[in-house]
Design a protein around this motif. Structure first.
Motif, PDB file in Angstrom:
ATOM      1  N   LYS A  58       2.932   7.827   3.045  1.00 11.69           N
ATOM      2  CA  LYS A  58       3.849   8.864   3.509  1.00 11.69           C
ATOM      3  C   LYS A  58       4.044   8.852   5.028  1.00 11.69           C
ATOM      4  O   LYS A  58       3.185   8.361   5.767  1.00 11.69           O
ATOM      5  CB  LYS A  58       3.434  10.234   3.011  1.00 11.69           C
ATOM      6  CG  LYS A  58       2.212  10.804   3.630  1.00 11.69           C
ATOM      7  CD  LYS A  58       2.038  12.207   3.055  1.00 11.69           C
ATOM      8  CE  LYS A  58       0.921  12.913   3.748  1.00 11.69           C
ATOM      9  NZ  LYS A  58       0.755  14.280   3.303  1.00 11.69           N
ATOM     10  N   GLU A  59       5.177   9.437   5.438  1.00 14.22           N
ATOM     11  CA  GLU A  59       5.585   9.385   6.853  1.00 14.22           C
ATOM     12  C   GLU A  59       4.780  10.388   7.675  1.00 14.22           C
ATOM     13  O   GLU A  59       5.279  11.447   8.066  1.00 14.22           O
ATOM     14  CB  GLU A  59       7.100   9.660   6.936  1.00 14.22           C
ATOM     15  CG  GLU A  59       7.720   9.426   8.297  1.00 14.22           C
ATOM     16  CD  GLU A  59       7.960   7.955   8.607  1.00 14.22           C
ATOM     17  OE1 GLU A  59       7.488   7.064   7.889  1.00 14.22           O
ATOM     18  OE2 GLU A  59       8.647   7.710   9.602  1.00 14.22           O
ATOM     19  N   ILE A  91       8.343   6.075  -3.931  1.00 18.99           N
ATOM     20  CA  ILE A  91       9.771   5.737  -4.011  1.00 18.99           C
ATOM     21  C   ILE A  91      10.032   4.347  -3.437  1.00 18.99           C
ATOM     22  O   ILE A  91      10.743   3.535  -4.033  1.00 18.99           O
ATOM     23  CB  ILE A  91      10.606   6.792  -3.238  1.00 18.99           C
ATOM     24  CG1 ILE A  91      10.523   8.139  -3.957  1.00 18.99           C
ATOM     25  CG2 ILE A  91      12.059   6.345  -3.075  1.00 18.99           C
ATOM     26  CD1 ILE A  91      11.283   9.259  -3.279  1.00 18.99           C
ATOM     27  N   SER A 105       9.974   5.018   8.572  1.00 21.42           N
ATOM     28  CA  SER A 105      11.415   5.113   8.801  1.00 21.42           C
ATOM     29  C   SER A 105      11.753   5.707  10.159  1.00 21.42           C
ATOM     30  O   SER A 105      12.931   5.819  10.499  1.00 21.42           O
ATOM     31  CB  SER A 105      12.091   5.921   7.688  1.00 21.42           C
ATOM     32  OG  SER A 105      11.363   7.056   7.369  1.00 21.42           O
ATOM     33  N   ASP A 127      -2.260   2.511  -4.538  1.00 16.80           N
ATOM     34  CA  ASP A 127      -1.928   3.900  -4.180  1.00 16.80           C
ATOM     35  C   ASP A 127      -3.193   4.722  -4.360  1.00 16.80           C
ATOM     36  O   ASP A 127      -4.040   4.381  -5.180  1.00 16.80           O
ATOM     37  CB  ASP A 127      -0.808   4.444  -5.076  1.00 16.80           C
ATOM     38  CG  ASP A 127      -0.104   5.646  -4.445  1.00 16.80           C
ATOM     39  OD1 ASP A 127       1.024   5.485  -3.946  1.00 16.80           O
ATOM     40  OD2 ASP A 127      -0.706   6.752  -4.430  1.00 16.80           O
ATOM     41  N   ASN A 175       6.486   0.202   6.615  1.00 16.45           N
ATOM     42  CA  ASN A 175       7.850   0.587   6.244  1.00 16.45           C
ATOM     43  C   ASN A 175       8.167   1.997   6.747  1.00 16.45           C
ATOM     44  O   ASN A 175       8.938   2.727   6.123  1.00 16.45           O
ATOM     45  CB  ASN A 175       7.994   0.524   4.711  1.00 16.45           C
ATOM     46  CG  ASN A 175       9.385   0.909   4.245  1.00 16.45           C
ATOM     47  OD1 ASN A 175      10.366   0.410   4.770  1.00 16.45           O
ATOM     48  ND2 ASN A 175       9.480   1.808   3.281  1.00 16.45           N
ATOM     49  N   SER A 214      -3.168   7.563  -5.611  1.00 17.76           N
ATOM     50  CA  SER A 214      -3.000   8.306  -6.863  1.00 17.76           C
ATOM     51  C   SER A 214      -2.851   7.340  -8.044  1.00 17.76           C
ATOM     52  O   SER A 214      -1.923   6.531  -8.086  1.00 17.76           O
ATOM     53  CB  SER A 214      -1.755   9.205  -6.745  1.00 17.76           C
ATOM     54  OG  SER A 214      -1.269   9.523  -8.017  1.00 17.76           O
ATOM     55  N   HIS A 220      11.698  -2.057   8.020  1.00 19.25           N
ATOM     56  CA  HIS A 220      12.273  -0.811   7.499  1.00 19.25           C
ATOM     57  C   HIS A 220      13.275  -1.117   6.398  1.00 19.25           C
ATOM     58  O   HIS A 220      14.361  -1.632   6.664  1.00 19.25           O
ATOM     59  CB  HIS A 220      12.931  -0.032   8.653  1.00 19.25           C
ATOM     60  CG  HIS A 220      13.557   1.245   8.212  1.00 19.25           C
ATOM     61  ND1 HIS A 220      14.725   1.724   8.758  1.00 19.25           N
ATOM     62  CD2 HIS A 220      13.185   2.139   7.267  1.00 19.25           C
ATOM     63  CE1 HIS A 220      15.034   2.859   8.169  1.00 19.25           C
ATOM     64  NE2 HIS A 220      14.124   3.127   7.258  1.00 19.25           N
ATOM     65  N   VAL A 236       0.861  -1.187   0.000  1.00 15.40           N
ATOM     66  CA  VAL A 236       0.000   0.000   0.000  1.00 15.40           C
ATOM     67  C   VAL A 236       0.896   1.235   0.000  1.00 15.40           C
ATOM     68  O   VAL A 236       1.666   1.453   0.940  1.00 15.40           O
ATOM     69  CB  VAL A 236      -0.928  -0.002   1.241  1.00 15.40           C
ATOM     70  CG1 VAL A 236      -1.777   1.270   1.292  1.00 15.40           C
ATOM     71  CG2 VAL A 236      -1.818  -1.236   1.219  1.00 15.40           C
TER      72      VAL A 236
HETATM   73  N1  LIG Z   1      12.296   7.552   0.659  1.00 19.54           N
HETATM   74  C1  LIG Z   1      13.146   6.932   1.466  1.00 19.54           C
HETATM   75  O1  LIG Z   1      14.381   7.040   1.336  1.00 19.54           O
HETATM   76  C2  LIG Z   1      12.621   6.007   2.545  1.00 19.54           C
HETATM   77  C3  LIG Z   1      13.499   5.059   3.112  1.00 19.54           C
HETATM   78  C4  LIG Z   1      13.004   4.172   4.078  1.00 19.54           C
HETATM   79  C5  LIG Z   1      11.691   4.265   4.484  1.00 19.54           C
HETATM   80  N2  LIG Z   1      10.874   5.229   3.941  1.00 19.54           N
HETATM   81  C6  LIG Z   1       9.481   5.279   4.412  1.00 19.54           C
HETATM   82  O2  LIG Z   1       8.649   4.669   3.439  1.00 19.54           O
HETATM   83  C7  LIG Z   1       7.356   5.282   3.468  1.00 19.54           C
HETATM   84  C8  LIG Z   1       7.031   5.779   2.076  1.00 19.54           C
HETATM   85  O3  LIG Z   1       8.013   6.723   1.694  1.00 19.54           O
HETATM   86  P1  LIG Z   1       8.280   7.098   0.159  1.00 19.54           P
HETATM   87  O4  LIG Z   1       9.597   7.772   0.143  1.00 19.54           O
HETATM   88  O5  LIG Z   1       8.009   5.921  -0.706  1.00 19.54           O
HETATM   89  O6  LIG Z   1       7.136   8.198  -0.050  1.00 19.54           O
HETATM   90  P2  LIG Z   1       6.421   8.629  -1.389  1.00 19.54           P
HETATM   91  O7  LIG Z   1       5.832   9.973  -1.111  1.00 19.54           O
HETATM   92  O8  LIG Z   1       7.296   8.453  -2.572  1.00 19.54           O
HETATM   93  O9  LIG Z   1       5.230   7.546  -1.516  1.00 19.54           O
HETATM   94  C9  LIG Z   1       4.155   7.490  -0.635  1.00 19.54           C
HETATM   95  C10 LIG Z   1       2.934   7.121  -1.454  1.00 19.54           C
HETATM   96  O10 LIG Z   1       1.851   6.844  -0.575  1.00 19.54           O
HETATM   97  C11 LIG Z   1       0.674   7.215  -1.257  1.00 19.54           C
HETATM   98  N3  LIG Z   1      -0.385   7.313  -0.265  1.00 19.54           N
HETATM   99  C12 LIG Z   1      -0.595   8.292   0.636  1.00 19.54           C
HETATM  100  N4  LIG Z   1      -1.681   8.003   1.391  1.00 19.54           N
HETATM  101  C13 LIG Z   1      -2.151   6.798   0.957  1.00 19.54           C
HETATM  102  C14 LIG Z   1      -3.238   5.977   1.331  1.00 19.54           C
HETATM  103  N5  LIG Z   1      -4.064   6.347   2.309  1.00 19.54           N
HETATM  104  N6  LIG Z   1      -3.425   4.821   0.673  1.00 19.54           N
HETATM  105  C15 LIG Z   1      -2.596   4.460  -0.345  1.00 19.54           C
HETATM  106  N7  LIG Z   1      -1.554   5.212  -0.750  1.00 19.54           N
HETATM  107  C16 LIG Z   1      -1.327   6.369  -0.096  1.00 19.54           C
HETATM  108  C17 LIG Z   1       1.032   8.515  -1.961  1.00 19.54           C
HETATM  109  O11 LIG Z   1       0.162   8.791  -3.053  1.00 19.54           O
HETATM  110  C18 LIG Z   1       2.464   8.229  -2.403  1.00 19.54           C
HETATM  111  O12 LIG Z   1       2.510   7.741  -3.732  1.00 19.54           O
HETATM  112  C19 LIG Z   1       7.423   6.377   4.522  1.00 19.54           C
HETATM  113  O13 LIG Z   1       6.958   5.895   5.735  1.00 19.54           O
HETATM  114  C20 LIG Z   1       8.919   6.677   4.602  1.00 19.54           C
HETATM  115  O14 LIG Z   1       9.313   7.229   5.828  1.00 19.54           O
HETATM  116  C21 LIG Z   1      11.297   6.074   2.968  1.00 19.54           C
END
Ligand SMILES: NC(=O)c1ccc[n+]([C@@H]2O[C@H](COP(=O)([O-])OP(=O)(O)OC[C@H]3O[C@@H](n4cnc5c(N)ncnc54)[C@H](O)[C@@H]3O)[C@@H](O)[C@H]2O)c1
Length: 314
Positions: free
Chosen positions: A95-96, A16, A123, A36, A121, A38, A144, A12
């Motif tokens: 999102k975080e 990224i 962070s 997602d 996941n 979106s 994580h 879900v």
């Molecule tokens: N980017 C990094 O380097 C990294 C590394 C480790 C962990 N994380 C963690 O992974 C998670 C995601 O981060 P990311 O970088 O992929 O963010 P991102 O913004 O690229 O992706 C998050 C996605 O979640 C979707 N979303 C939001 N609300 C939603 C919902 N209710 N149902 C379904 N989809 C929904 C958004 O449309 C978006 O596409 C966060 O918790 C972040 O802290 C990120």
């Protein structure tokens, strides 16, 4: 649940992290439903997976038939209920934001199978803080991953207050099966293991940069050619065993009181962020990317990472 009973995995959040996690599970042989909110992100996620798989094929990790099979195993599904209702394991990568995660976990608790394992996941957040209302507290857990998740081997498994040994063991076995390097973190702590270490380093790096002790270019060059070079092969504790604990202890006694101990990032760094210099995504951060192609930078990084992955872990 045993590993042999896991067939369907849902992810879900397809940004990224989500698209790379879905890819890893699909190359590991699992049917994956990717969700997602979106539709555009969902579409882009599949394009990213296709492109990532091409790089895996080009570098000899998988065959083009493997890549086609993996891609065919990923089904995009914009409706969260449809996406997760048959899943044995759900991995949340939205999102975080603690409230968004709480809402997603409440939804998952209501629509998933009563046996499904629900992994986040996040962070930095604690699963006990946002999944406390989700039924089956023994089946919620944090996993994580690191960016890019389809390449970086380690995944931290952090148990919540009520996570069962069975859930931790299942995620450990699953991650091993899809060629990851899981590490068990026995107690919840903000930042877990690796973000605590990463941000302890960044605090000092930001200090050295702000004070002009070295340029951003030289800081990165020096770290990757020394600490990074060693750490790719041996951990920090073995490094100190090999170097001699008498030396490390003496340096620590002298140096620790002199290191930066700020409780907030430095103003110069915060101003950079507040003026919109967010890094690659805005064309400028510590470095300037305005004349470079986003895809070319990511592809170059991934090729280098894949070479290291092949040498050290594959
Ligand atoms: N980017 C990094 O380097 C990294 C590394 C480790 C962990 N994380 C963690 O992974 C998670 C995601 O981060 P990311 O970088 O992929 O963010 P991102 O913004 O690229 O992706 C998050 C996605 O979640 C979707 N979303 C939001 N609300 C939603 C919902 N209710 N149902 C379904 N989809 C929904 C958004 O449309 C978006 O596409 C966060 O918790 C972040 O802290 C990120």
């Amino acid at each position: 649940m045993k590993l042999s009973e896991v067939h369907r995995i849902s992810v879900v959040g397809a940004g990224i992290m989500g698209h790379g996690i879905a890819q890893t599970m699909a190359t590991g042989g699992y049917d994956v439903c990717l969700n997602d909110i979106s539709a555009e992100v969902l579409q882009r996620a599949l394009e990213r997976v296709r492109s990532n798989l091409r790089i895996f094929v080009d570098n000899g990790f998988i065959t083009s038939q493997d890549a086609e099979r993996a891609l065919a195993r990923i089904s995009p599904e914009p409706d969260i209920k449809q996406a997760v209702k048959d899943a044995d394991i759900v991995i949340e990568a939205v999102k975080e934001d603690i409230e968004v995660k709480r809402e997603v976990f409440n939804r998952l608790g209501a629509v998933c199978k009563p046996t499904a394992v629900l992994a986040s996941n996040s962070s930095s957040l604690l699963i006990s803080d946002f999944a406390s209302d989700t039924p089956g507290q023994d089946r919620v857990v944090l996993t994580h991953w690191f960016n890019p998740p389809h390449i970086v081997p380690t995944v931290e498994i952090i148990r919540g207050k009520f996570t069962s040994d069975e859930t931790v063991d299942l995620m450990y076995d699953l991650l091993k099966k899809v060629k990851k390097l899981p590490a068990r973190i026995n107690k919840e702590i903000p930042g877990y293991l690796l973000n605590r270490i990463q941000f302890a380093m960044l605090r000092e790096v930001w200090y050295l940069w702000r004070e002009g002790i070295a340029s951003a270019e030289d800081i990165d060059l020096a770290v990757k050619g020394s600490l990074g070079f060693r750490l790719a092969s041996i951990g920090p504790l073995i490094t100190s065993d090999l170097g001699g604990q008498d030396t490390f202890c003496a340096v620590a006694k002298y140096l620790l009181p002199l290191l930066d101990d700020s409780h907030a990032p430095p103003d110069a760094y915060v101003s950079m962020v507040e003026s919109g210099h967010l890094g690659l995504k805005t064309g400028k951060g510590f470095f300037d990317y305005s004349n470079e192609e986003w895809e070319a930078i990511i592809e170059k990084r991934d090729k280098e990472f894949l070479q290291r992955l092949k040498t050290l872990y594959w």
